[in-house]
Design a protein around this motif. Sequence first.
Motif, PDB file in Angstrom:
ATOM      1  N   LEU A   1     -31.485   8.165 -61.041  1.00  0.00           N
ATOM      2  CA  LEU A   1     -30.831   7.319 -60.040  1.00  0.00           C
ATOM      3  C   LEU A   1     -29.476   7.904 -59.658  1.00  0.00           C
ATOM      4  N   PHE A   2     -28.749   8.316 -60.650  1.00  0.00           N
ATOM      5  CA  PHE A   2     -27.415   8.868 -60.436  1.00  0.00           C
ATOM      6  C   PHE A   2     -27.477  10.116 -59.543  1.00  0.00           C
ATOM      7  N   PHE A   3     -28.376  11.014 -59.906  1.00  0.00           N
ATOM      8  CA  PHE A   3     -28.497  12.249 -59.140  1.00  0.00           C
ATOM      9  C   PHE A   3     -28.911  11.963 -57.697  1.00  0.00           C
TER      10      PHE A   3
ATOM     11  N   ARG B   1     -28.485   9.257 -56.028  1.00  0.00           N
ATOM     12  CA  ARG B   1     -27.374   8.625 -55.323  1.00  0.00           C
ATOM     13  C   ARG B   1     -26.352   9.679 -54.875  1.00  0.00           C
ATOM     14  N   GLN B   2     -26.051  10.605 -55.782  1.00  0.00           N
ATOM     15  CA  GLN B   2     -25.080  11.640 -55.442  1.00  0.00           C
ATOM     16  C   GLN B   2     -25.519  12.427 -54.215  1.00  0.00           C
ATOM     17  N   TYR B   3     -26.811  12.650 -54.109  1.00  0.00           N
ATOM     18  CA  TYR B   3     -27.297  13.425 -52.974  1.00  0.00           C
ATOM     19  C   TYR B   3     -27.310  12.577 -51.703  1.00  0.00           C
TER      20      TYR B   3
ATOM     21  N   ILE C   1     -25.615  10.087 -50.813  1.00  0.00           N
ATOM     22  CA  ILE C   1     -24.292   9.764 -50.283  1.00  0.00           C
ATOM     23  C   ILE C   1     -23.933  10.745 -49.175  1.00  0.00           C
ATOM     24  N   GLY C   2     -24.472  11.961 -49.265  1.00  0.00           N
ATOM     25  CA  GLY C   2     -24.169  12.989 -48.278  1.00  0.00           C
ATOM     26  C   GLY C   2     -24.884  12.787 -46.941  1.00  0.00           C
TER      27      GLY C   2
ATOM     28  N   PHE D   1     -21.751  15.195 -60.854  1.00  0.00           N
ATOM     29  CA  PHE D   1     -22.984  14.822 -61.551  1.00  0.00           C
ATOM     30  C   PHE D   1     -23.225  15.718 -62.763  1.00  0.00           C
TER      31      PHE D   1
ATOM     32  N   VAL E   1     -17.645  11.827 -49.603  1.00  0.00           N
ATOM     33  CA  VAL E   1     -18.235  13.102 -49.992  1.00  0.00           C
ATOM     34  C   VAL E   1     -17.160  14.029 -50.546  1.00  0.00           C
TER      35      VAL E   1
END
Lengths: 274, 446, 297
Positions: free
Chosen positions: A152-154, A156-158, A160-161, C218, C297
Amino acid sequence: MKKNINLKKISLIVFFSFVCFLFIIPFYWMVVSSFKPSGEIFTSQLNLFPKEPILANYINLFKTPFVKWYLNSLIFAGGYVFLGLFLCSLAAFAFSKYDFKYKNIIFIVIVAAQMLPIHIQIIPLFIMLNKTSLVNTYTGLVLPMIANPMGLFFARQYMIGIEDDILNAARVDGASEWQIFYKIALPISRPMLAALAILFSIEAWNNLLWPLIVMRTEKMFTLTVGLSSLIGQYRPQYGLLMAGSFLAVLPIVLFFLKMQEHFISGLTAGSIKG
Amino acid sequence: MKRKLLILCLICTLVISVSFILSGCSAGNKEGSKESASSDSAVELEMWTFVNAHADYYKKKAKEFNDLHPEFDFKLKTQTYPYDQMHDKLNIALQTGIGGPDISDIEIGKFPGIVANNKEGLVDLTSTVDKYRDEIVEARVTPYSSNGRVYGIPTHLGTGVMYYNKELFEKAGVSPESIKTWEDFIKVGKKLTKDTNGDGKIDQWMTGVPTSDFMTFNVMSNQLGSNVFDKDENIILNRPENVKVLKYMQDLVHKYKIANPIPLYDDQNVYRDLNDGKYAAVLAMPQWYMIRFTEFMPDLEGKVLVRGLPSWGNEGTRSSTGGGTGTAIMATTEHQEIAKEFLEYAKLTKEAGVEMWTELGFDPIRKDAYDNPKLYEPIPFFNNEKVMETISELQSEIQPLYLSGLYAKARDIINQEVLFNAIENNKDPKKLLDEATKELKEEKAK
Amino acid sequence: MIRKILNDKKKAPWLFIAPFLLLFTVFKVGPILYSIFLSFYKMKGLNGGEFVGLNNYVDLFHDSNFIKAVVNNTKYMIGTMITLIPLPLIFAVLLDSKHCKGKTIYKAILFIPSLTSLVIAAAVFKILLYEGETGIVNSLLGLIGIPAQKWLISPGLAIPAVLLIATWRWTGINMIYFTTGLTGISKEMYEAAAIDGANMLQRFYHITLPLLKPVIIFVATLNLIGGYQLFTEVYMLWNAGASPDNGALTLAVYLYKTAFSYFKLGYASTIGLVMGLIILILTLVQLKFTGFFKDEV
């Protein structure tokens, strides 16, 4: 200019050849050892070739339920990847592109759960699975794993872009939130999905403790559990283990790389992202 | 198309999760009922081991047992797991009372912890073992006993011995027979420790002293009748006998400089060094280490001599023991009686004693098994000697090994702190053992 | 009905997180609550327990093994930050370069370690790290004049040895994360910057790094969690984690032994919970510090 580029190319080749050489040593040793009788494996330092290559390890390997273990591992990895990706990317989309109450708190709680080691969770999990008759089933193996906080974290990090403009444009065109997710966000996230797929598969493929606890019969073992059952304490059949591990690694590596390439090239062809 | 797939996916996940929760409420143990329903008339017993060879042995014995007792019509299903994984799985099964086998091998180091915490999870085997008290070596039953009740059946004796490299001894012109006491060992050791290639560094040592495995320490202190716990589970780790053994091990390295520290004898690098003739002797390891030679040190074929432990002069004996595996029956089994009868047949009868040696290469616990000529066939790998003759002579005075629930902790402290600091860092053995004793006593008080 | 919710920007996110949250609650929150409960007990098996209040927690802070483990984990975690971010990042950037030929093969090879059975990896690394002068790593050190080291024996070298095996295992995986991040960066930006006269380092510093920031955050978080949960490598390199003088004793190894060797489930749960708390605090500090919660970002 041209010369410069050639120099760059050559130096990159030299650099990576060296790095790869270092990284491949243990793997190479595994491959070579799989052709040796187990007495020869530890007798001298990293001897690069077997004295007389033998196939006995491979022949013996197929006397075990190796193929069945392989299939089980594929089912485990497949189920985990498929359901896990879906769950994680869907939730990640909500966490990255919407505002809702308690968003950050829920997210932190989820990620926080990842901080606790699996060892203290195993006993209650085992009791739960047993109460629901899920011990020794694929469902019992996969289901408790798929709500993966790191996935989920990963994701989400992607996500967001992803630019909000694209999503809003779709909204103006009358797309539902669901359509925005699967028609826009998901395709844009293909490299992320490919990476997560790879990571989830590795996790499933290498996981020893969980399948060991859940699976009870030899036929239900995954590859890691099955192969490790080949090494007893006093007479480890290392040769057999090496052969099994070699056959286990190779197809998976090739498959992943093809998949990643496919996903990435699919992305550039579509050229969605500006 | 894609959309349908995704919606399907979503629904599936929801359905699965909901059904999972619901079925959790109804809490029927389907697995158990399924097992008993599907079985035909034959009774199936599941057995866990952590050694493939053990599994093969029990399967063979199960077949024989069935032929002898057609009334039982039982099947043995063996399952081998790696050492740690098997014990983890077993612990979880014992603690939750679910998912365990009917019979299981349990290693000696794990046994006392299980007995101390989950005694009710194991079947009391006292009555079975009592039938054979006179025929088996009592000292090997104590590790699997608690308050006079027996919970596991021992597998082998694990007689402590020395292993010498015949070739290196011959080159140095000394005979292993001249080593009668641990003092002799040092004298001979000085002749066998040398720089063979002349580069100024010693490359052949008399022996290696383990810094992270207490088997050698255990075997040597057992000679003196000492160990970590006494009969009443008191901690006696800092007894003078133990200090003496630890000091001796330390002196081999630091005072006499005839030994090199090694991590442990069961280590692939050490197998290789032994194979290459870096060490002339394996220091005080049990009989079962023979299997490591045949398995991992092919170049030593015909050159390994198995001899008795040197004595401590007037003190103690040349007898000793180390390691072991107890076989236990889980209380959750539905077929206690069959399991008991089977274990009795497979582990306690005279034939079983003989086969411990012929099938598994272990020195049996049955005293009368040693009358069987099969035990005395010469073994080519070990200089074509009748190794069992040497070993059986050493077994007369084996001292029991007393364990307690703190055994696992004690083993960890000795392995990781005491031995390392004594042998690698040359710290005072008495002080180290005092500290370890104190730590264990504190743990016990908690 | 579902269709209606799916069109509602306010309600849709709740539906999106529902399946995840459901499974998460059942399979994670449940067991965790149970272990919190256990941490207030002194357990004998699972059946007999004695309520001891906060005693387990008090004991923990007087437990020299626990403190040693925290120190070891911290050392290791810092080590992974130094090796497992820059190395994979550099590899990923170089592999992204259009001058790089044979990318697939390189990626495959860097990736293989993560799939190689750790039993085998441990066996090979024991040979590589053999403490004698003939050991492979020691021979290499000898070439540059460094004396032979007792890798798996010296307590001080235990963590570096684990770092070595961790670098080998995880570089490929972290590289995949960075590669994924890099595919999102358009080539035109680099070309434009190149025309403006920015050299490679400047481009890396001003374009690549800022755009990769979410992925770096991350990976750093993963390192942090992984650093404190270190288990398998230690377990395999030393017999069931029995490292000399506890040089590589980690929290997870200690927890594992407490639960499965010493049968102290209550105390083991306490170790696990405090360990989780340490990781959580550090992660939150790190995330706050890197501006994670600002949604930019």
